[in-house]
Design a protein around this motif. Structure first.
Motif, mmCIF file in Angstrom:
data_model
loop_
_atom_site.group_PDB
_atom_site.id
_atom_site.type_symbol
_atom_site.label_atom_id
_atom_site.label_comp_id
_atom_site.label_asym_id
_atom_site.label_seq_id
_atom_site.Cartn_x
_atom_site.Cartn_y
_atom_site.Cartn_z
ATOM 1 N N LYS A 3 40.111 70.363 -9.818
ATOM 2 C CA LYS A 3 39.257 71.109 -8.872
ATOM 3 C C LYS A 3 37.901 70.424 -8.718
ATOM 4 O O LYS A 3 37.242 70.119 -9.723
ATOM 5 N N ILE A 4 37.529 70.198 -7.449
ATOM 6 C CA ILE A 4 36.245 69.540 -7.152
ATOM 7 C C ILE A 4 35.354 70.525 -6.420
ATOM 8 O O ILE A 4 35.800 71.196 -5.466
ATOM 9 N N LEU A 5 34.084 70.603 -6.856
ATOM 10 C CA LEU A 5 33.084 71.402 -6.138
ATOM 11 C C LEU A 5 32.319 70.488 -5.199
ATOM 12 O O LEU A 5 31.736 69.498 -5.637
ATOM 13 N N VAL A 6 32.370 70.813 -3.902
ATOM 14 C CA VAL A 6 31.612 70.052 -2.903
ATOM 15 C C VAL A 6 30.449 70.924 -2.445
ATOM 16 O O VAL A 6 30.671 72.026 -1.904
ATOM 17 N N THR A 7 29.216 70.485 -2.660
ATOM 18 C CA THR A 7 28.082 71.260 -2.133
ATOM 19 C C THR A 7 27.787 70.733 -0.735
ATOM 20 O O THR A 7 27.906 69.529 -0.476
ATOM 21 N N GLY A 8 27.453 71.654 0.193
ATOM 22 C CA GLY A 8 27.292 71.227 1.589
ATOM 23 C C GLY A 8 28.645 70.999 2.243
ATOM 24 O O GLY A 8 28.774 70.191 3.149
ATOM 25 N N ILE A 76 35.926 73.201 -13.162
ATOM 26 C CA ILE A 76 35.451 72.195 -12.187
ATOM 27 C C ILE A 76 35.493 70.807 -12.844
ATOM 28 O O ILE A 76 34.833 70.574 -13.863
ATOM 29 N N ALA A 77 36.314 69.900 -12.298
ATOM 30 C CA ALA A 77 36.475 68.560 -12.886
ATOM 31 C C ALA A 77 35.427 67.587 -12.345
ATOM 32 O O ALA A 77 35.172 66.529 -12.932
ATOM 33 N N GLY A 78 34.839 67.932 -11.217
ATOM 34 C CA GLY A 78 33.850 67.015 -10.639
ATOM 35 C C GLY A 78 33.061 67.710 -9.535
ATOM 36 O O GLY A 78 33.518 68.714 -8.985
ATOM 37 N N ILE A 79 31.874 67.157 -9.271
ATOM 38 C CA ILE A 79 31.018 67.698 -8.203
ATOM 39 C C ILE A 79 30.650 66.562 -7.259
ATOM 40 O O ILE A 79 30.362 65.445 -7.714
ATOM 41 N N ILE A 80 30.692 66.852 -5.959
ATOM 42 C CA ILE A 80 30.127 65.914 -4.976
ATOM 43 C C ILE A 80 28.990 66.668 -4.289
ATOM 44 O O ILE A 80 29.209 67.715 -3.681
ATOM 45 N N HIS A 81 27.772 66.171 -4.464
ATOM 46 C CA HIS A 81 26.591 66.910 -4.019
ATOM 47 C C HIS A 81 26.024 66.359 -2.711
ATOM 48 O O HIS A 81 25.356 65.336 -2.690
ATOM 49 N N PHE A 82 26.330 67.073 -1.604
ATOM 50 C CA PHE A 82 25.809 66.682 -0.284
ATOM 51 C C PHE A 82 24.617 67.548 0.130
ATOM 52 O O PHE A 82 23.771 67.119 0.889
ATOM 53 N N ALA A 83 24.617 68.816 -0.309
ATOM 54 C CA ALA A 83 23.700 69.820 0.268
ATOM 55 C C ALA A 83 22.249 69.365 0.155
ATOM 56 O O ALA A 83 21.716 69.222 -0.952
#
Ligand code: WQD
Length: 351
Positions: A3-8, A76-83
């Motif tokens: 599971k990946i958390l994408v912000t934005g 959560i295995a990873g985060i990609i932070h765009f926001a």
């Protein structure tokens, strides 16, 4: 399925990256307060992938609300932070709003990364960290010069905050420095939805061509370049999106050299503003209504990437050329117009 958390996740690059992650076998959740984005793109993601992505409508500046998402998703295995806010001109007018939004959000997120031991973190950075480079193309070793805007400064500080944090935690990070993301997903279901008058070149071109803007202005044609207009490295948003999936796999497979490897995401080709306009005119078959105006303060004369590191270490292969960038951008603009016309008619029918 990791599971990946994408912000934005409801934004331009975020939505395209979610599609690429799902297509490559990840499950995804999003945090997006929709202050500058629309849940409309989540529908587009579902049309492309068949997956309904859950978006937590949370302001990352609110630590407790942000922490609650991690409390509910401890896998959560990873985060990609765009926001983040990203309009260069606006950041000059509203510096405190930019420092507060872009840095408080990142700090709150990293506090949760620490507390919940999230192993991987991919940070959306930008070529603006290079300022006005003395030598082009720029590599990841090129000097970081004074930022040309508060927006650029938040990206430089964001990199500093992240690298200092991962040095003292078990989290591994990657910093992706985008050049100029343009274009839209070939399906036509997702694309860029600029709020208000677009600051960026390609939406300014397509909105002028479709009649939303009366005329486009080229900000200066007296620069020391081959045709006098600025040079940039335009890169298709789908190529940018896929680089995020490759970056996550690079971390998951422990191929990273340090805890904060950095990659330039550009094509390696410099294109002038006038060349970009010409490419659009060839694709759309119509002459663009533009005039040459004064230079825009803060504009860098010329910058484009040396992308060898991303190509070799991540195995990144660029799929879209300038024609495809313009073709998909134009197709998306036409699609939005069609939807607006339908919506207007519907309103008309029911009023
Ligand atoms: C490109 C060129 C303008 C509009 C910024 C951020 C960067 C990234 C992309 C987030 C410049 C010219 C533009 C117009 C024009 N953002 N132009 N008329 O400034 O290179 O980069 O957006 O990741 O971080 O810094 O992009 O598209 O605004 O401008 O002549 O109406 O197009 O002068 O030369 P920029 P841009």
């Amino acid at each position: 399925m990791k599971k990946i958390l994408v912000t934005g996740g409801c934004g331009y690059i975020g939505s395209h990256t979610i599609v690429d992650l799902i297509v490559n076998g990840f499950s995804v959740i999003s945090i997006d307060d929709n202050s500058r984005s629309s849940a409309y793109l989540l529908d587009g993601i579902e049309k492309i992938t068949g997956k309904k992505v859950k978006n937590y409508k949370v302001d990352l500046k609110d630590f407790n609300d942000t922490r609650a998402v991690f409390q509910e998703n401890q896998d959560i295995a990873g985060i990609i932070h765009f926001a983040a806010y990203k309009a260069v001109g606006e950041s000059v007018e509203e510096p405190l709003m930019y420092f507060e939004n872009n840095l408080y959000s990142l700090i709150n997120l990293l506090k949760c990364v620490k507390e919940f031991n999230v192993p991987h973190f991919v940070f959306s950075s930008s070529c603006t960290v290079y300022g006005s480079p003395d030598k082009i193309p720029v590599t990841e070793e090129s000097p970081i010069k004074k930022a040309e805007s508060p927006y650029g400064a938040t990206k430089q500080m964001g990199e500093e905050i992240l690298t200092s944090t991962v040095k003292v935690t078990d989290t591994k990070a990657i910093l992706l420095r985008y050049f100029n993301p343009v274009g839209a997903h070939p399906s036509g279901f997702i694309g860029e939805l600029p709020l208000g008058k677009p600051a960026n070149l390609v939406p300014a071109i397509t909105q002028t061509a479709i009649g939303k803007l009366p005329q486009m202005t080229v900000f200066g044609s007296d620069y020391d370049t081959r045709d006098g207009s600025n040079i940039r490295d335009y890169i298709h948003v789908c190529d940018i999106a896929h680089a995020h999936t490759l970056a996550l796999n690079y971390l998951i497979e422990n191929r990273n050299k340090t805890n904060y490897d950095i990659f330039n995401l550009g094509t390696g080709n410099g294109v002038t503003v006038l060349e970009a306009i010409k490419a659009f005119e060839e694709v759309s078959g119509q002459k663009l209504n533009y005039k040459v105006g004064p230079r825009r303060p803060g504009d860098v004369v010329a910058i484009y990437a040396n992308n060898n590191l991303a190509v070799t270490a991540l195995g990144w292969k660029i799929k879209y050329d300038l024609t495809e960038m313009m073709r998909t951008a134009w197709a998306w603009e036409l699609k939005i117009k069609e939807e607006e016309d339908i919506l207007k008619n519907q309103k008309f029918l029911y009023n």
